[in-house]
Design a protein around this motif. Sequence first.
Motif, PDB file in Angstrom:
ATOM      1  N   ASP A  79      35.247  60.943  40.673  1.00  0.00           N
ATOM      2  CA  ASP A  79      33.828  60.802  40.359  1.00  0.00           C
ATOM      3  C   ASP A  79      33.224  59.821  41.357  1.00  0.00           C
ATOM      4  O   ASP A  79      32.850  58.702  41.030  1.00  0.00           O
ATOM      5  N   LYS A  80      33.142  60.274  42.597  1.00  0.00           N
ATOM      6  CA  LYS A  80      32.700  59.415  43.689  1.00  0.00           C
ATOM      7  C   LYS A  80      31.203  59.514  43.930  1.00  0.00           C
ATOM      8  O   LYS A  80      30.482  58.517  43.881  1.00  0.00           O
TER       9      LYS A  80
ATOM     10  N   PHE B 201      29.227  58.747  39.937  1.00  0.00           N
ATOM     11  CA  PHE B 201      29.365  57.456  39.255  1.00  0.00           C
ATOM     12  C   PHE B 201      29.655  56.310  40.213  1.00  0.00           C
ATOM     13  O   PHE B 201      28.987  55.274  40.183  1.00  0.00           O
ATOM     14  N   TYR B 202      30.662  56.479  41.081  1.00  0.00           N
ATOM     15  CA  TYR B 202      31.027  55.382  41.982  1.00  0.00           C
ATOM     16  C   TYR B 202      29.860  54.973  42.869  1.00  0.00           C
ATOM     17  O   TYR B 202      29.562  53.782  43.017  1.00  0.00           O
TER      18      TYR B 202
ATOM     19  N   LEU C 159      27.297  53.068  40.868  1.00  0.00           N
ATOM     20  CA  LEU C 159      27.794  51.770  40.430  1.00  0.00           C
ATOM     21  C   LEU C 159      27.890  50.798  41.610  1.00  0.00           C
ATOM     22  O   LEU C 159      27.658  49.594  41.456  1.00  0.00           O
TER      23      LEU C 159
ATOM     24  N   LEU D  19      23.413  54.936  35.693  1.00  0.00           N
ATOM     25  CA  LEU D  19      24.746  55.181  35.139  1.00  0.00           C
ATOM     26  C   LEU D  19      24.645  55.912  33.799  1.00  0.00           C
ATOM     27  O   LEU D  19      25.481  56.761  33.482  1.00  0.00           O
TER      28      LEU D  19
ATOM     29  N   GLN E 186      26.224  59.594  33.086  1.00  0.00           N
ATOM     30  CA  GLN E 186      27.131  59.814  31.966  1.00  0.00           C
ATOM     31  C   GLN E 186      26.662  60.987  31.110  1.00  0.00           C
ATOM     32  O   GLN E 186      27.468  61.811  30.655  1.00  0.00           O
TER      33      GLN E 186
ATOM     34  N   HIS F 184      37.557  57.750  37.427  1.00  0.00           N
ATOM     35  CA  HIS F 184      36.727  56.637  37.871  1.00  0.00           C
ATOM     36  C   HIS F 184      37.538  55.653  38.707  1.00  0.00           C
ATOM     37  O   HIS F 184      38.727  55.433  38.447  1.00  0.00           O
TER      38      HIS F 184
ATOM     39  N   LEU G  37      36.878  51.973  41.611  1.00  0.00           N
ATOM     40  CA  LEU G  37      36.013  51.098  42.402  1.00  0.00           C
ATOM     41  C   LEU G  37      36.530  50.935  43.826  1.00  0.00           C
ATOM     42  O   LEU G  37      35.793  50.532  44.716  1.00  0.00           O
TER      43      LEU G  37
ATOM     44  N   ALA H  22      31.638  45.659  36.714  1.00  0.00           N
ATOM     45  CA  ALA H  22      31.695  47.064  37.119  1.00  0.00           C
ATOM     46  C   ALA H  22      32.980  47.722  36.632  1.00  0.00           C
ATOM     47  O   ALA H  22      32.988  48.892  36.228  1.00  0.00           O
TER      48      ALA H  22
ATOM     49  N   SER I 172      33.259  50.944  34.375  1.00  0.00           N
ATOM     50  CA  SER I 172      33.965  52.095  34.932  1.00  0.00           C
ATOM     51  C   SER I 172      35.127  52.527  34.050  1.00  0.00           C
ATOM     52  O   SER I 172      35.352  53.720  33.825  1.00  0.00           O
TER      53      SER I 172
ATOM     54  N   THR J 165      41.249  56.038  34.853  1.00  0.00           N
ATOM     55  CA  THR J 165      40.803  55.008  35.788  1.00  0.00           C
ATOM     56  C   THR J 165      41.851  54.840  36.871  1.00  0.00           C
ATOM     57  O   THR J 165      43.051  54.919  36.606  1.00  0.00           O
TER      58      THR J 165
END
Length: 637
Positions: free
Chosen positions: A382-383, A386-387, A390, A403, A407, A419, A421, A444, A448, A456
């Motif tokens: 989920d780049k 979401f990423y 974020l 965000l 979602q 997800h 970071l 974050a 996430s 994750t």
Amino acid sequence: MQIKHATLSALALSMLLACGKAPAPEQATPAAAANPKTDAAAESAGKPVVYQVFTRLFGNTNTTNKPWGTLEENGVGKFSDFNDAALKGIKALGTTHIWYTGVPHHAVIRDYTAYGISNDDPDVVKGRAGSPYAVKDYYSVNPDLADDPAKRLEEFQALIARTHQHGMKVLIDIVPNHVARRYESLAKPDSVRDFGADDDTSVEYARDNNFYYVPGSAFQVPIWPADYQVLGGDAHPLADGKFAEVPAKWTGNGARSVQPAFDDWYETVKINFGVRPDGSYDFDKLPADYAEKDWQAHYQFWQGKEVPNTWIKFRDIVLYWTAMGVDGFRYDMAEMVPVEFWSYLNAHIKQQNPDAFLLAEVYQPHLYRDYIKLGLMDYLYDKVEFYDSLKLVMQGKGPTSELVTIQQRMADIEQHMLHFLENHDEQRIAAPEFAGDARKGMPAMVVSALISKSPTMLYFGQDVGEPGAADAGFGKASRTTIFDYWGVPHHQRWMNGGKFDGGALSPAERELRQFYETLMQFSARAPALNGAYRELHTDNLAAGSAYSEQQLAFARYNQQQQLLVVSHFNPQQGIEFSLQLPADLITTWQLSDGKYLLQDQLTGKTNELVVTAGKGEVQVKLAALGSVVYQLNRQGE
């Protein structure tokens, strides 16, 4: 109604004691006797946590870090560095799956001819240690990673066994879109032919060719930029601006010129999956209704059908690794390969291992559902959604409302969207080019890891604030190099000379590591994270309190557990506000008017939820970059 006096969960107490932060008497009471049945259920109730490790860098204790340095100068990590202590340290982050990045044998600039391995040409290799995405032999592993290169495969098999003994599963890369310019498998079974071995090189395309060609033309090395020298200018007998490839093959990113550009994937060649040069397909299309069918139906669909030779080669490769004990794969640039191939490949994997973990790199959101439903991917990065959003929040450039919107947009596939970071392609949080401070990853990471049903992923060194600060040679600052022999300084302090105990970390790094351990262990165990989600952001923005676009609040819950999560993204100052819980959530949680005990699963501190006239209110106080994960205590109701 009197406020209930909750007991601190055994998990939370153990984590607090481990970091020397036992709860003060006025904040929490000692844990009650553990309920084995409940604890066992909680152990498996959460979400997968993938720990991505760049295998050749992980165990390297050498601190020389000479740009373009050789293995002898800069050192290299080995499979054997993942000993019991190292694996326990990885497991402490809640890890369920380790993605060992860079395991398949790829092109490297080191002489292994004593082991029958041909030398690779630095004119078509990125860096001295080579890109893990230019695979040279899919049936073997990188000889750099073995204590004895002659026994490299046995050493990897031993690593698989050790990982399993520590209760974690093993993922490796499969890169179907491209291979090294000189693919040459020494370890392939007798029945297997190398990629391209049977190609008709007189034509640009044929369905059963493995590569695309520029007939009658020879490959030319790219024109190097003025600031680039192969191997940093070090002499090498093969660094002569030439590479013999006749006829020239298409380059890995699809470039069709005999002389690819420097920013093309010039070290690789494009694989042919039966897609003609005009983009049309030379194989059976998968009917649209197979989006609603299971992998067994997909497997049956492909039985008896003729498929391109490349499909069969990759099927044999993944089943070889699956039979060896590998539990799943991370697929590089999956969107550059047709979805029908993924249906074929993944159905065959599931036939051998129904629990295989299949993760794909796809960057076009309009393709997500096809690759999940038709391509049988378990998870996608989920780049782009979401990423990326974020990251803007962490940099102070974007609103948290985005965000919430994402979602909602991903609700039907959220459990399939992994997800993260950090990973090997992205900038380190602590890098000035990203956030400049690893602590900005803390709120974050809470968001996430906890906002959805998604797994994750953590990247090694993220938990201690590694900034990726140096130019390593081909690898440049802000991303830890994937092309060079190198030591990773912050991570090396956690390694502590091979003890893997964090003994050399600074107090700030140790605190960050403890935060990640606490959060990710909670994520791996909390049953509510596989339950429902209710955003609280919109209601609280409208409430007119201090709550703003620098905060994000939501609820996660099921019958076993109810959570309130609030994160604060301001790095300079804390905040106090009254968190409002709407009537529909109070009704869903079946709470009558009164006071209820809340316990923060990150610190063990307590607070209270006050329900009045069917609506809830919590007085929240957060430090700069602070978060709370309040669990509702229902004991005594």
